[in-house]
Write an enzyme that holds these catalytic residues in place. Structure first.
Site, mmCIF file in Angstrom:
data_model
loop_
_atom_site.group_PDB
_atom_site.id
_atom_site.type_symbol
_atom_site.label_atom_id
_atom_site.label_comp_id
_atom_site.label_asym_id
_atom_site.label_seq_id
_atom_site.Cartn_x
_atom_site.Cartn_y
_atom_site.Cartn_z
ATOM 1 C CG ASN A 247 -41.215 9.273 -7.924
ATOM 2 O OD1 ASN A 247 -40.019 9.199 -7.704
ATOM 3 N ND2 ASN A 247 -41.763 8.892 -9.064
ATOM 4 C CG ASP A 282 -44.424 3.350 -13.682
ATOM 5 O OD1 ASP A 282 -44.929 3.854 -14.706
ATOM 6 O OD2 ASP A 282 -45.108 2.944 -12.724
ATOM 7 N NE ARG A 303 -34.817 -16.437 -14.660
ATOM 8 C CZ ARG A 303 -33.821 -16.215 -15.511
ATOM 9 N NH1 ARG A 303 -33.893 -16.685 -16.750
ATOM 10 N NH2 ARG A 303 -32.758 -15.528 -15.137
#
Length: 382
Positions: A247, A282, A303
């Protein structure tokens, strides 16, 4: 009986609404019993008594069906296949009611007395208006009921009556056509309204940036889980390591684009009945039901790590971020969402405190990145 324009969610919602017609069904049953028995006694016609008895019995069966459906809906929503079974139940009960009303009207119009015919006409119009007002949500059901109830009356009035009765039969036919058109028109409006309602509900349960679920969507998905007693549910919690430098260097638009791409990757690997949710800036949570042993949850966590740790393309730049992920498991029948999230969060924070997933990037690699290695998956399963 399902229209091609009805999605699974719309179809289930429409069939569920059939359980909310108990009051008009009760009114019909009481009216049919009172008017029918009076007419049957006045005419001394055993066939009328039989038609009234079968119609009242069908109304009682329909009320019992609605009570059972309401109790079933109180537990959790059902799938389209189960909805189809409830719809067939309503179809059979409605056929019983409509055919009884139609047989009653046909027998009355075959008699010469005018007073019973007036009562039968009122009963027929009342039933038809109730069908249009309450059963339009299932047009095949409504149209079948209208035809079974009205066509016998039309045939009887036209065959046994004089010219005024033939005019009455023609009026019945015109009103029937109008009622059928009203059913399909109301059905189309109902579909539009339900779609709008479902869209608004989906927005309330979704994160607008990533398209994933939000906290409300996560809670609702967890609440609808049905544990078999021998499986577990896993909660995976993670946040992005060193997301703030993205950001700071590229701007919030680039950060939003990264989160959107991350959400798209999550949707590819997290399919139903699992669910991915964004719970903060986030911060993400993945719900994994049907876990037979902790190894399944760990493989699923790896995964996620592998998919989300791959570089992200932001315009001309390529950046990489990592994540600190922890997961927790519990038996489905006793699992508590808040407890699982708390334990998974604690496991995730342990990664950050150990610093095992963070490494600076080289000068030419762009912003700092986090390395998500195999050691970044602490778990608490029991």
């Amino acid at each position: 009986m399902r229209a091609s324009v009805e999605s699974d969610e719309v179809y289930v919602a429409l069939v569920s609404d059939l359980a909310r017609t108990a009051l008009p069904t009760t009114i019909l049953g009481v009216t049919f019993a009172g008017v029918g028995l009076f007419v049957a006694q006045a005419l001394g016609h055993a066939g009328l008594t039989a038609a009234v008895a079968s119609g009242v019995l069908a109304c009682l069966c329909k009320l019992a069906l609605m009570i059972g459906q309401t109790r079933r809906l109180a537990r959790r929503p059902y799938a389209p296949r189960e909805a189809r079974l409830w719809e067939w139940g309503h179809l059979l009960a409605t056929i019983g009611v409509a055919s009884s009303v139609g047989a009653f009207a046909a027998m009355v119009f075959a008699q010469p007395q005018m007073e019973p015919q007036m009562l039968a006409t009122g009963l027929l119009f009342g039933y038809s208006s109730g069908v249009v007002a309450h059963l339009f949500i299932r047009p095949v059901l409504a149209c079948g009921a209208l035809l079974l109830a009205v066509l016998p009356a039309i045939a009887s009035a036209a065959w046994f009556g004089d010219m005024p009765h033939r005019i009455l039969a023609a009026m019945f036919g015109l009103f029937l056509v109008g009622a059928l058109q009203s059913v399909f028109s109301a059905h189309r409006k109902a579909i539009r309204q339900i779609r709008l309602r479902l869209d608004m509900a989906a927005l309330a349960r979704s994160d607008t940036l990533t398209g994933l679920a939000n906290r409300l969507g996560l809670r609702e998905a967890f609440r609808t889980l049905s544990g078999t007693g021998d499986d577990s549910v896993a909660i995976h919690c993670f946040d992005l390591d060193r997301f703030k430098p993205v950001n700071d260097r590229y701007g919030h638009a680039a950060g939003d684009a990264l989160l959107q791409e991350l959400g798209a990757r999550l949707r590819l690997i997290v399919g139903p009945p699992a669910l991915a949710a964004r719970t903060g800036g986030d911060e993400f949570v993945v719900l994994q039901p049907g876990v037979r042993h902790p190894g399944e949850a760990e493989r699923f966590a790896r995964r996620i790590l592998h998919a989300l740790s791959a570089p992200y393309r932001l315009g001309p730049e390529t950046v990489s971020v990592g994540l600190s992920l922890g997961f927790a498991c519990a038996p489905s029948r006793t699992a508590d969402l808040e407890d699982l999230v708390r334990r998974a969060d604690a496991a995730s924070y342990a990664v950050k405190r150990q610093g095992g997933g963070v490494a600076p990037s080289g000068p030419a690699a762009g912003p700092p990145r986090a390395r998500a290695g195999a050691d970044s998956v602490p778990a608490t399963c029991r």
